[in-house]
Design a protein around this motif. Structure first.
Motif, PDB file in Angstrom:
ATOM      1  N   ILE A   5       0.859  -1.183   0.000  1.00  0.00           N
ATOM      2  CA  ILE A   5       0.000   0.000   0.000  1.00  0.00           C
ATOM      3  C   ILE A   5       0.895   1.233   0.000  1.00  0.00           C
ATOM      4  N   LEU A   6       0.539   2.208  -0.820  1.00  0.00           N
ATOM      5  CA  LEU A   6       1.230   3.496  -0.844  1.00  0.00           C
ATOM      6  C   LEU A   6       0.281   4.534  -0.252  1.00  0.00           C
ATOM      7  N   LEU A   7       0.758   5.266   0.742  1.00  0.00           N
ATOM      8  CA  LEU A   7      -0.036   6.295   1.417  1.00  0.00           C
ATOM      9  C   LEU A   7       0.691   7.627   1.315  1.00  0.00           C
ATOM     10  N   ASN A   8      -0.060   8.683   1.016  1.00  0.00           N
ATOM     11  CA  ASN A   8       0.485  10.033   1.097  1.00  0.00           C
ATOM     12  C   ASN A   8       0.158  10.550   2.505  1.00  0.00           C
ATOM     13  N   ASP A  47       6.341  15.765  11.483  1.00  0.00           N
ATOM     14  CA  ASP A  47       6.284  17.039  10.775  1.00  0.00           C
ATOM     15  C   ASP A  47       6.765  16.946   9.325  1.00  0.00           C
ATOM     16  N   SER A  48       6.817  15.738   8.789  1.00  0.00           N
ATOM     17  CA  SER A  48       7.131  15.527   7.377  1.00  0.00           C
ATOM     18  C   SER A  48       5.909  14.928   6.699  1.00  0.00           C
ATOM     19  N   GLU A  49       5.878  15.062   5.395  1.00  0.00           N
ATOM     20  CA  GLU A  49       4.734  14.582   4.607  1.00  0.00           C
ATOM     21  C   GLU A  49       5.235  13.612   3.552  1.00  0.00           C
ATOM     22  N   GLY A  50       4.288  12.928   2.928  1.00  0.00           N
ATOM     23  CA  GLY A  50       4.637  12.195   1.733  1.00  0.00           C
ATOM     24  C   GLY A  50       4.505  10.699   1.815  1.00  0.00           C
ATOM     25  N   LEU A  51       5.249  10.040   0.935  1.00  0.00           N
ATOM     26  CA  LEU A  51       5.079   8.623   0.673  1.00  0.00           C
ATOM     27  C   LEU A  51       5.478   7.737   1.848  1.00  0.00           C
ATOM     28  N   MET A  52       4.531   6.909   2.231  1.00  0.00           N
ATOM     29  CA  MET A  52       4.800   5.818   3.166  1.00  0.00           C
ATOM     30  C   MET A  52       4.404   4.538   2.458  1.00  0.00           C
ATOM     31  N   LEU A  71      18.068   1.284  -0.123  1.00  0.00           N
ATOM     32  CA  LEU A  71      16.979   1.639  -1.026  1.00  0.00           C
ATOM     33  C   LEU A  71      16.888   3.158  -1.112  1.00  0.00           C
ATOM     34  N   LYS A  72      16.898   3.688  -2.315  1.00  0.00           N
ATOM     35  CA  LYS A  72      16.892   5.131  -2.515  1.00  0.00           C
ATOM     36  C   LYS A  72      15.546   5.728  -2.120  1.00  0.00           C
ATOM     37  N   LYS A  73      15.623   6.823  -1.361  1.00  0.00           N
ATOM     38  CA  LYS A  73      14.442   7.591  -0.973  1.00  0.00           C
ATOM     39  C   LYS A  73      14.645   9.020  -1.462  1.00  0.00           C
ATOM     40  N   THR A  74      13.646   9.542  -2.165  1.00  0.00           N
ATOM     41  CA  THR A  74      13.759  10.866  -2.776  1.00  0.00           C
ATOM     42  C   THR A  74      12.782  11.826  -2.109  1.00  0.00           C
ATOM     43  N   TYR A  75      13.282  13.005  -1.802  1.00  0.00           N
ATOM     44  CA  TYR A  75      12.521  14.022  -1.085  1.00  0.00           C
ATOM     45  C   TYR A  75      12.481  15.322  -1.869  1.00  0.00           C
ATOM     46  N   LEU A  76      11.357  16.021  -1.785  1.00  0.00           N
ATOM     47  CA  LEU A  76      11.253  17.398  -2.238  1.00  0.00           C
ATOM     48  C   LEU A  76      11.391  18.230  -0.974  1.00  0.00           C
ATOM     49  N   VAL A  77      12.390  19.101  -0.962  1.00  0.00           N
ATOM     50  CA  VAL A  77      12.768  19.800   0.264  1.00  0.00           C
ATOM     51  C   VAL A  77      12.734  21.302   0.033  1.00  0.00           C
ATOM     52  N   GLN A  78      11.875  21.986   0.771  1.00  0.00           N
ATOM     53  CA  GLN A  78      11.856  23.441   0.732  1.00  0.00           C
ATOM     54  C   GLN A  78      12.792  23.915   1.833  1.00  0.00           C
ATOM     55  N   ARG A 158      10.022  22.622   4.706  1.00  0.00           N
ATOM     56  CA  ARG A 158       8.998  21.628   4.369  1.00  0.00           C
ATOM     57  C   ARG A 158       9.693  20.430   3.749  1.00  0.00           C
ATOM     58  N   LEU A 159       9.269  19.231   4.165  1.00  0.00           N
ATOM     59  CA  LEU A 159       9.905  18.003   3.682  1.00  0.00           C
ATOM     60  C   LEU A 159       8.824  17.030   3.219  1.00  0.00           C
ATOM     61  N   VAL A 160       8.890  16.665   1.942  1.00  0.00           N
ATOM     62  CA  VAL A 160       7.915  15.753   1.348  1.00  0.00           C
ATOM     63  C   VAL A 160       8.676  14.585   0.724  1.00  0.00           C
ATOM     64  N   ARG A 161       8.452  13.368   1.249  1.00  0.00           N
ATOM     65  CA  ARG A 161       9.084  12.205   0.615  1.00  0.00           C
ATOM     66  C   ARG A 161       8.273  11.889  -0.633  1.00  0.00           C
ATOM     67  N   TRP A 162       8.935  11.952  -1.783  1.00  0.00           N
ATOM     68  CA  TRP A 162       8.281  11.757  -3.063  1.00  0.00           C
ATOM     69  C   TRP A 162       8.363  10.310  -3.549  1.00  0.00           C
ATOM     70  N   ALA A 163       9.475   9.649  -3.237  1.00  0.00           N
ATOM     71  CA  ALA A 163       9.654   8.289  -3.762  1.00  0.00           C
ATOM     72  C   ALA A 163      10.429   7.422  -2.787  1.00  0.00           C
ATOM     73  N   VAL A 164      10.114   6.128  -2.827  1.00  0.00           N
ATOM     74  CA  VAL A 164      10.860   5.078  -2.132  1.00  0.00           C
ATOM     75  C   VAL A 164      11.124   4.028  -3.195  1.00  0.00           C
ATOM     76  N   GLY A 165      12.401   3.885  -3.583  1.00  0.00           N
ATOM     77  CA  GLY A 165      12.702   2.993  -4.693  1.00  0.00           C
ATOM     78  C   GLY A 165      11.952   3.463  -5.931  1.00  0.00           C
ATOM     79  N   ASP A 166      11.198   2.561  -6.565  1.00  0.00           N
ATOM     80  CA  ASP A 166      10.430   2.912  -7.770  1.00  0.00           C
ATOM     81  C   ASP A 166       9.012   3.385  -7.468  1.00  0.00           C
ATOM     82  N   TRP A 167       8.578   3.323  -6.206  1.00  0.00           N
ATOM     83  CA  TRP A 167       7.244   3.787  -5.850  1.00  0.00           C
ATOM     84  C   TRP A 167       7.258   5.297  -5.672  1.00  0.00           C
TER      85      TRP A 167
END
Length: 180
Positions: A5-8, A47-52, A71-78, A158-167
């Protein structure tokens, strides 16, 4: 059968199904996901948002969460300020934190990704600009991205995890989940 399951995860939600703290209850994953037998593969700060990523498979959960699998984790970071090339170079080489040197990150400046509004909004200072980075790491230390950007002089707003691996979060609004 292995399920994913992918949750925002919205800002201000615990990345677990229960809140052990006494007092006023805080929102948890149980407020968003009703899927018995699924557990989070890793954490995301309150206090972070995004992909779980949640799964019903213990081995997959360990592979996703364990830093040993990188495993690569990608974040959009303000961040506060406008990072110059030297700050980005430091992030790309690895940053010395109190708990040791980080592995090198992949990082680039990006335009405002035009994400959903955050509630509450980030603090804004008229005299200090902010900017966005896309930053990928393969570790997962406590508050690592926040500590890395602060170490190079650009605190995270602001920190938003955008990706975990290919998800990825692509097309997934805050508080919504889908099967992967």
């Amino acid at each position: 059968m292995v399920g994913v399951i992918l949750l925002n995860k919205p800002y201000g939600v615990l990345s677990q199904f229960t809140d052990e703290r006494q007092g006023e209850p805080r929102p948890t994953l149980a407020d968003f996901v009703d899927a018995p037998g699924y557990y989070p593969a890793g954490r995301l700060d309150f206090d972070s948002e995004g992909l779980m990523v949640l799964t019903n498979d213990g081995r997959l959960q360990a592979r996703i969460a364990s830093p040993r699998y990188k495993l690569k984790k990608t974040y959009l970071v303000q961040v506060e300020g406008e990072p110059m090339d030297e700050s980005l170079r430091m992030l790309r080489q690895g940053v010395r934190l109190k708990d040791g040197e980080t592995l090198p990150a992949t990082v680039e400046r990006i335009a405002d990704p035009m994400l959903w509004p955050r509630n509450p909004p980030i603090r804004v200072r008229k005299s200090i600009p902010d900017s966005w980075l896309c930053l990928s790491i393969q570790e997962g230390r406590n508050r690592q991205v926040r500590r890395m950007t602060a170490a190079v002089g650009h605190p995270t707003l602001r920190l938003v995890r955008w990706a975990v691996g290919d998800w990825t979060l692509d097309g997934l609004p805050p508080g919504v989940w889908r099967a992967a």
